[in-house]
Design a protein around this motif. Sequence first.
Motif, PDB file in Angstrom:
ATOM      1  N   THR A  45       0.873  -1.169   0.000  1.00 49.76           N
ATOM      2  CA  THR A  45       0.000   0.000   0.000  1.00 49.76           C
ATOM      3  C   THR A  45       0.912   1.221   0.000  1.00 49.76           C
ATOM      4  O   THR A  45       2.115   1.095   0.225  1.00 49.76           O
ATOM      5  N   PRO A  46       0.361   2.443  -0.230  1.00 53.06           N
ATOM      6  CA  PRO A  46       1.216   3.638  -0.236  1.00 53.06           C
ATOM      7  C   PRO A  46       1.988   3.811   1.072  1.00 53.06           C
ATOM      8  O   PRO A  46       3.158   4.173   1.064  1.00 53.06           O
ATOM      9  N   GLN A  47       1.306   3.514   2.215  1.00 50.98           N
ATOM     10  CA  GLN A  47       1.991   3.702   3.488  1.00 50.98           C
ATOM     11  C   GLN A  47       3.213   2.797   3.591  1.00 50.98           C
ATOM     12  O   GLN A  47       4.294   3.232   3.955  1.00 50.98           O
ATOM     13  N   THR A  48       3.018   1.533   3.301  1.00 47.14           N
ATOM     14  CA  THR A  48       4.154   0.618   3.439  1.00 47.14           C
ATOM     15  C   THR A  48       5.246   0.992   2.451  1.00 47.14           C
ATOM     16  O   THR A  48       6.424   0.819   2.731  1.00 47.14           O
ATOM     17  N   ASP A  49       4.831   1.522   1.309  1.00 51.30           N
ATOM     18  CA  ASP A  49       5.815   1.995   0.334  1.00 51.30           C
ATOM     19  C   ASP A  49       6.709   3.065   0.936  1.00 51.30           C
ATOM     20  O   ASP A  49       7.934   3.021   0.830  1.00 51.30           O
ATOM     21  N   ILE A  50       6.048   4.048   1.565  1.00 53.95           N
ATOM     22  CA  ILE A  50       6.807   5.150   2.179  1.00 53.95           C
ATOM     23  C   ILE A  50       7.729   4.610   3.257  1.00 53.95           C
ATOM     24  O   ILE A  50       8.902   4.968   3.343  1.00 53.95           O
ATOM     25  N   LEU A  51       7.164   3.710   4.088  1.00 58.24           N
ATOM     26  CA  LEU A  51       7.975   3.148   5.171  1.00 58.24           C
ATOM     27  C   LEU A  51       9.194   2.424   4.618  1.00 58.24           C
ATOM     28  O   LEU A  51      10.294   2.531   5.155  1.00 58.24           O
ATOM     29  N   ARG A  52       8.965   1.700   3.511  1.00 56.48           N
ATOM     30  CA  ARG A  52      10.085   0.958   2.920  1.00 56.48           C
ATOM     31  C   ARG A  52      11.148   1.922   2.388  1.00 56.48           C
ATOM     32  O   ARG A  52      12.349   1.699   2.538  1.00 56.48           O
ATOM     33  N   THR A  53      10.677   2.993   1.758  1.00 51.83           N
ATOM     34  CA  THR A  53      11.629   3.975   1.248  1.00 51.83           C
ATOM     35  C   THR A  53      12.426   4.584   2.400  1.00 51.83           C
ATOM     36  O   THR A  53      13.650   4.731   2.323  1.00 51.83           O
ATOM     37  N   ALA A  54      11.701   4.914   3.472  1.00 52.94           N
ATOM     38  CA  ALA A  54      12.380   5.508   4.628  1.00 52.94           C
ATOM     39  C   ALA A  54      13.426   4.544   5.173  1.00 52.94           C
ATOM     40  O   ALA A  54      14.559   4.926   5.490  1.00 52.94           O
ATOM     41  N   GLU A  55      13.032   3.283   5.253  1.00 50.24           N
ATOM     42  CA  GLU A  55      13.942   2.262   5.771  1.00 50.24           C
ATOM     43  C   GLU A  55      15.196   2.173   4.897  1.00 50.24           C
ATOM     44  O   GLU A  55      16.317   2.073   5.380  1.00 50.24           O
ATOM     45  N   THR A  56      14.978   2.239   3.571  1.00 49.12           N
ATOM     46  CA  THR A  56      16.116   2.171   2.655  1.00 49.12           C
ATOM     47  C   THR A  56      17.030   3.374   2.841  1.00 49.12           C
ATOM     48  O   THR A  56      18.252   3.242   2.937  1.00 49.12           O
TER      49      THR A  56
END
Lengths: 491, 345
Positions: free
Chosen positions: A22-33
């Motif tokens: 979902t968009p949220q998990t996408d953002i979280l993944r980007t932040a994590e990266t």
Amino acid sequence: MTTYTPNMNEMGSGTAVPPSPTPQTDILRTAETLRWQIGQNFHEQLMEDIYTEAARIADRAVTRPNEKPRFDLDRTIDRIVTSRIWGFPLMVLLFTVVFWLTISGANIPSGWLSALLLDTVHPLLKAGAAAIHMPWWLSGLLIDGMYLATAWVVSVMLPPMAIFFPLFTLLEDFGYLPRVAFNLDNVFRKSGAHGKQALSMMMGFGCNAAGVVATRVIDSPRERLIAIITNNFALCNGRWPTQILIATLFIGGLVPAYLAGLVSALAVVSIAVLGVLLSFALSWGLSRSILKGEVSTFSLELPPYRPPRVWQTIYTSVIDRTLIVLWRAVTFALPAGAIIWLMANVTIGGTSIAEYLINFLNPLGLLIGLNGVILVAYIVAIPANEIVIPTILMLTVLVTGITGVGAGAGVMFDMNGSAMKGLLDTGGWTLLTAVNLMLFSLIHNPCSTTIYTIYKETGSKKWTLIASLLPVAMGFIVTFLVAQVWRLVTG
Amino acid sequence: MPDPLISLVVAGLLMGLSALIFWPEKGLLARWQNNRQITHRILGEDALKHIHKCDIKGRRPTMESIAGSLHIGTNETAVLINELQSQNLVQVVDGDIHLTLQGRDSALHIIRAHRLWERYLAEETGYSEADWHGQAERFEHQLSADELDVLAAQLNYPTHDPHGDPIPSASGEMVAHGGQPLTALPLDAPGQIVHLEDEPPMVYAQLIAEGLHVGMPVRVTEVTAERIRFWANGDEHILAPIFANNISVVALPEAPPQPEVESASLNDLQPGEAAEVLSISPNCRGMERRRFLDLGILPGTIIQAEMHSPGGGTTAYIIRGALIALREQQANYIKIKRQQPEVAV
């Protein structure tokens, strides 16, 4: 069951992979990266940049005209007070003057106060109590116990504090004290302490409770705890009279009369110096054992000199230091007086509680070169060291059963030198008892006012307990060793 | 009254005995507690950690390597592996020991605890670098996942431990530092230290003694079979290759901005001399670093030495108009570029 094959270069090879992003998990993944890409010292770098930017703006906006001349006078004074030749002698001289003024100057007002509170008001109160037919136990408890102990503490404690604290504050206000810390820092560094401990220690010579409060100037947690725990070894005003008295009676008496004053003064000074050495030794030990993990930093500001504001200084030092300390001492002295009187007057099967206690502690006391009376006096004198000597005298009379001395069970009293020596000799005192009493007076638990202050300052039961019990354990060990070696040598 | 000699002897014996029992770390009580702590659970967790470490390094974990790293016998190890397998944490396929997904999570939890704790010790306590690893070895088994989250938040979610190892995130993610051994860095190419291996302790102690730290810029000037010569943060170091191998570096695309001359620290200033601050050493962390920043000791700040303490060891400096005394050890953290005294203040 799936088997994990490691591949550390693959991002997010984790367990928490969601089935449909979902968009949220996408953002979280980007932040994590991104988190892994910004580098290890990101926070330090950010903080440094913020400070640098702030400094740049300030430097551009603030102009500092003509600050050179004032600075130069400061440098001249600094060159003298921190010079290799003059620095230390000047320091010793100044503090000798302060202590001399305190000890000799306090005698006179102390005399007045004790004449007023002990010799005039006390009999008046007793007479008044008799006139209104107050029962003996009530007047004993209130007047002989609580009033007398408090009056004693006030008359012994107030004058030296009222002289010492303002003098000390004047030196502080002038800007000299930080230079003392600067001069002495190396000794303190070697024992694992902060140079500013010199200041709290000096303050401790006035009063340990005030010394503990003075450790607030130390901003490093570890060094501050060291300063608090070792402050007790600065011989406070409440203990100077005991030291001087015992040294005069027992040690001054060993030499011809014309040397007596000098020798007993030397004995007292060596006890005070021993205290300073012990505080270095304990600092060293603490910073290598239980205080190893505490945070340590160092920086010492040497503020510009300025003319002391005399009246303001006297006002604040009387209000902030003297009165607060005195008030705490009084609140602890009141119940202590009651306990002393009750101990001497409540009897079980014809023997007072005090005598039971003394007999119980006597074997231990004798083993460490003291006696039961002294140990009991130190237990009841936890609230204020000032009442140790009067309590010892009262208890000695109680135990030896001498008549014609003192003012009855539970009533503290003072007496002149030779009569006191006679009484103590009857109580079984030897030169060893006197020496060990001086040592124990230096090395025992802090008074209750100081313990309470330590608790307030550290906010920790653990450190309060350590600061209270460590010195008394050391005291037992030192007096024990001295007693055994003494007996071996003298046979 | 007991005989003084006898009481001295008795007291000496008593004190010796209590020292034997209560001495921190080496006393019987401390050892007993330590032994009691090495429970089955802890052995299992250490085994998982070892297998994970082998996986990352591309080695094959064996019964013998596990026994060696846990200091236990091979029989005991076999029992242990059997138990881990029955708990569904490891799987033995064709004699190879593998972690299951569940086992990997447990291993990552322990690694996260270990590295966060090291970070905590470095930032918030006064323990020296040499003590970090040993302490973390004990505390890693005592922290729950929730406690770790609190600790991570308190430390601002650090990505790496003080040695440069990545700290797995709560979901188990981590990226290796990707560095190469210092010996592999091309001559004269700019690099940066990203990792210092903390085992074996003796080698690590040598690296600490050299003043090396994660984040320092490096440049290798000479590599021979006997030694490697390199610059790190303005100082020249010479190490045996076996020591240098424990330093990992990454190549930097461009040379660090500072000219590489033998740099001076604040300690080298004589009274009256002034200098511009280049940097605060990365060795200086936590509260101490913040104190420096609070005092306004920043890159570009001009500092003038004013006077030495007559007792030695401490020097007063004029920093932004204030006279501040610093100890040698503190002043050593501050790298400077000398200036002419006239420019000062």
